[in-house]
Motif scaffolding. Structure first.
Motif, PDB file in Angstrom:
ATOM      1  N   GLY A 142       0.954  -1.569  -0.296  1.00 13.16           N
ATOM      2  CA  GLY A 142      -0.431  -0.340   0.273  1.00 13.16           C
ATOM      3  C   GLY A 142       0.360   1.484   0.267  1.00 13.16           C
ATOM      4  O   GLY A 142       0.432   2.201  -0.922  1.00 13.16           O
ATOM      5  N   ALA A 183      -3.356   3.347   0.470  1.00 11.25           N
ATOM      6  CA  ALA A 183      -2.446   4.135  -0.379  1.00 11.25           C
ATOM      7  C   ALA A 183      -2.883   5.601  -0.056  1.00 11.25           C
ATOM      8  O   ALA A 183      -2.344   6.355  -0.328  1.00 11.25           O
ATOM      9  CB  ALA A 183      -2.563   3.887  -1.737  1.00 11.25           C
ATOM     10  N   GLY A 222       1.001   4.324  -2.746  1.00  8.21           N
ATOM     11  CA  GLY A 222       0.113   5.722  -3.137  1.00  8.21           C
ATOM     12  C   GLY A 222       1.791   6.283  -3.850  1.00  8.21           C
ATOM     13  O   GLY A 222       1.144   7.139  -3.938  1.00  8.21           O
TER      14      GLY A 222
END
Length: 605
Positions: free
Chosen positions: A445, A528, A449
């Motif tokens: 994640g 994210a 991101g």
């Protein structure tokens, strides 16, 4: 120190499996009662060995209670002969008439001693950690203001403190002391039902209505067309980089567009705070504020289209669009929420007129506070958007409630109260956003991101600069030369609008609302979203003043003519707004003569 770390997750410690009773750590949860044996003698029962199962009150006879400490004898003074130990007392069900037994408090725990221990536990594990975190945020904010630290916004400092809170919660999740699923559920409930309503209401209440009316059509261009452009660019690029290039694990086109919709909801709270403190150019301020306000509504509508199944993905990965269902859902959600907000704002203001509550400052402030939650809950209960409804209701009440205040001092006090409520809720939003770091259990994640952030910059530029050119062309063709110079969107305005593309609580709320039944990437999206919010808030929010000074944007604009931008409104627009005010709103909501004479200046729309 250990007790404080264990206390960090107190606000979620009580929530476990639905329908189950969860005992606080260290509390006695095995309760027995004396039972008379067949020969008339009393017997005694001690607690069994600790178990790891949860208790379901509806099937108490087949479950085993959990405990976190050594067994404790419930009735040490009672003696039972060997072999005559009593069974666990069954709850009375003969008088329930088919209803389920309560699942909050076991009747064996409804004693004064247990209630006293619960109060102590809540104080240590819920109130204390939240008060410490909140107090630290306030102190850090005061220090930043005192020493004029511009590179770190107050909201970013709050977020960083909350990250430490989230890391502590993460430790407890890894030790199975906090349930991550219910952690997400409680976060979503608090954000939606307790924090956002008053924030959105205050956005409408404090709206500069004449500036907003002057730029309304241009704000719509940025909010509607700009959001759609952003969603299309982010959605297709995220899907291509995942399904084709393999840069990340999100390969579903529907998941990519759901993420694109929620991450397109801008929330420039740090930028607007800087604008307010520096009194920047009113045109820039209203464009950024107005776009972010309506953009949230558009992003919510688009997100619900993907999340509710009106647009799905077939086996080949192509989108299946039911255009009739999409059009119907968008129309009902957007225009239905706006209409409901207008009607509720009208009705609640009419109640102020009839009840004369505006003569009592404290009661009036409480009434407005309650109105925000009333409108939000009413909209959500019939599956409309509470955010859109509260925003519209706040605009209506802000325009027509002030004339019912007793005097100008009453208006100032109520404004201060609402602003304080909104500030507290803002603190709460960033505390919850920071605490979401507890949900990050892998680097996927985080990396996703980081990869998405440059894409957000590109999508934002593709929406702001071309649409600003369109707006300038419309203004040039419809306004006089002197009015065009006042309302022209300059290159410095364009850059600052691009720079104000921060993300905030709305994006996280939508991420938490994704249905796992169709989206296997929910955890990736939530993680994210947290990363994007944090990096943009610190990076963009902290550089706002620097770019304002570098680009030469007007600052220190005070006591300027409030009708400056409104002078450029065409006669047809002016007739529309003035006609609605003169023939519908004002006759129904006009204050009585004695109140009208003492009402605060500027109380009319």
């Amino acid at each position: 120190m250990r007790n404080f770390i264990l206390a960090i997750a107190g606000s979620w410690a009580f929530v476990k499996t639905p329908g189950a009773v969860v005992e606080p750590a260290g509390a006695q949860i095995w309760h027995t009662a004396p039972k008379i044996a067949a020969d008339g003698a009393e017997t005694n029962q001690t607690a069994p060995e600790p178990s790891t199962k949860l208790v379901d009150n509806q099937h108490e006879d087949s479950k085993t209670r959990t405990t976190s400490q050594a067994p404790v004898t419930a009735h040490p003074t009672t003696k039972y002969p060997p072999g005559h130990e009593p069974d666990r007392p069954e709850p009375r069900r003969d008088d329930m008439r088919g209803k389920k037994a309560p699942t909050t408090v076991d009747r064996h725990q409804a004693s004064g001693e247990h209630g006293k221990k619960t109060v102590h536990f809540v104080a240590a594990n819920l109130v204390l950690p939240l008060a410490v975190v909140f107090g630290a945020c306030v102190i850090i904010g005061a220090i930043l203001h005192r020493f004029e630290v511009n590179f770190l916004p107050e909201s970013a400092a709050t977020l960083l403190i909350a990250v430490l809170f989230g890391l502590s919660v993460r430790v407890l999740i890894q030790q199975h002391m906090v349930n991550p699923e219910n952690f997400v559920f409680v976060n979503s409930v608090i954000l939606n039902l307790f924090l956002l309503p008053i924030i959105i209401f205050c956005s409408g209440w404090f709206l500069q209505r004449k500036h907003f009316a002057a730029e309304f059509y241009y704000i719509l261009i940025f909010a509607l067309a700009g959001t759609v452009i952003s969603v299309l660019i982010i959605g297709y690029v995220v899907n291509y980089t995942g399904a084709t290039l393999g840069w990340h694990s999100m390969v579903s086109l529907q998941s990519a567009f759901a993420f694109a919709a929620l991450i397109s909801a801008v929330d420039p709270v740090a930028s607007l705070a800087t604008y307010s403190s520096l009194n920047v150019d009113p045109l820039l301020n209203i464009l950024v504020f107005g776009e972010s306000t309506i953009n949230d509504a558009v992003a919510i509508v688009l997100f619900n289209v993907f999340n509710e199944g009106a647009i799905e993905t077939n086996v080949d990965g192509h989108l299946i669009v039911d255009y009739v269902a999409v059009a119907q859902q968008v129309a009902v959600l957007l225009f239905g929420s706006i209409l409901l907000g207008f009607l509720l704002g009208f009705l609640l203001t009419f109640v102020i007129r009839v009840s004369k509550i505006g003569h009592t400052t404290m009661l009036m402030a409480f009434y407005l506070w309650a109105s925000a939650y009333t409108m939000f809950a009413a909209a959500e209960s019939i599956h409309l958007s509470g955010i859109i409804c509260v925003l519209m209701g706040g605009i209506v009440m802000g325009a027509y409630s002030r004339q019912h205040f007793k005097d100008e001092a009453t208006g100032e006090k109520i404004d201060f109260y609402l602003e304080a409520c909104s500030k507290v809720a803002d603190f709460g939003v960033f505390i919850i956003v920071g605490a979401s770091v507890a949900l990050i259990q892998s680097t996927r994640g985080f990396l996703f991101g980081v990869v998405v952030i440059p894409l957000l910059f590109i999508a934002r530029a593709c929406s702001v600069y071309p649409l600003a050119g369109v707006c300038n062309a419309i203004k040039w063709s419809s306004l006089k030369a002197e009015d065009y110079e006042v309302q022209k969107i300059s290159w410095s305005h364009m850059f600052m609008m691009w720079h104000a593309g921060l993300r905030g609580g709305i994006a996280l709320v939508l991420a938490l609302e994704i249905k796992e039944t169709w989206c296997p990437d929910k955890a990736l999206i939530v993680n994210a979203t947290f990363v994007v919010i944090t990096i943009l808030l610190i990076g963009l929010g902290g550089s706002t003043k620097f770019f304002l000074q570098t680009l030469g944007v007007r600052m220190g604009v005070e006591n300027e003519d409030p009708d400056m931008l409104y002078k450029g409104v065409s006669k047809y627009e002016a007739r529309l707004f003035d006609g609605l005010h003169t023939y519908i709103m004002e006759p129904a909501l006009r204050a009585d003569e004695e109140t009208h004479e003492e009402a605060a200046p500027g109380s009319h729309a």
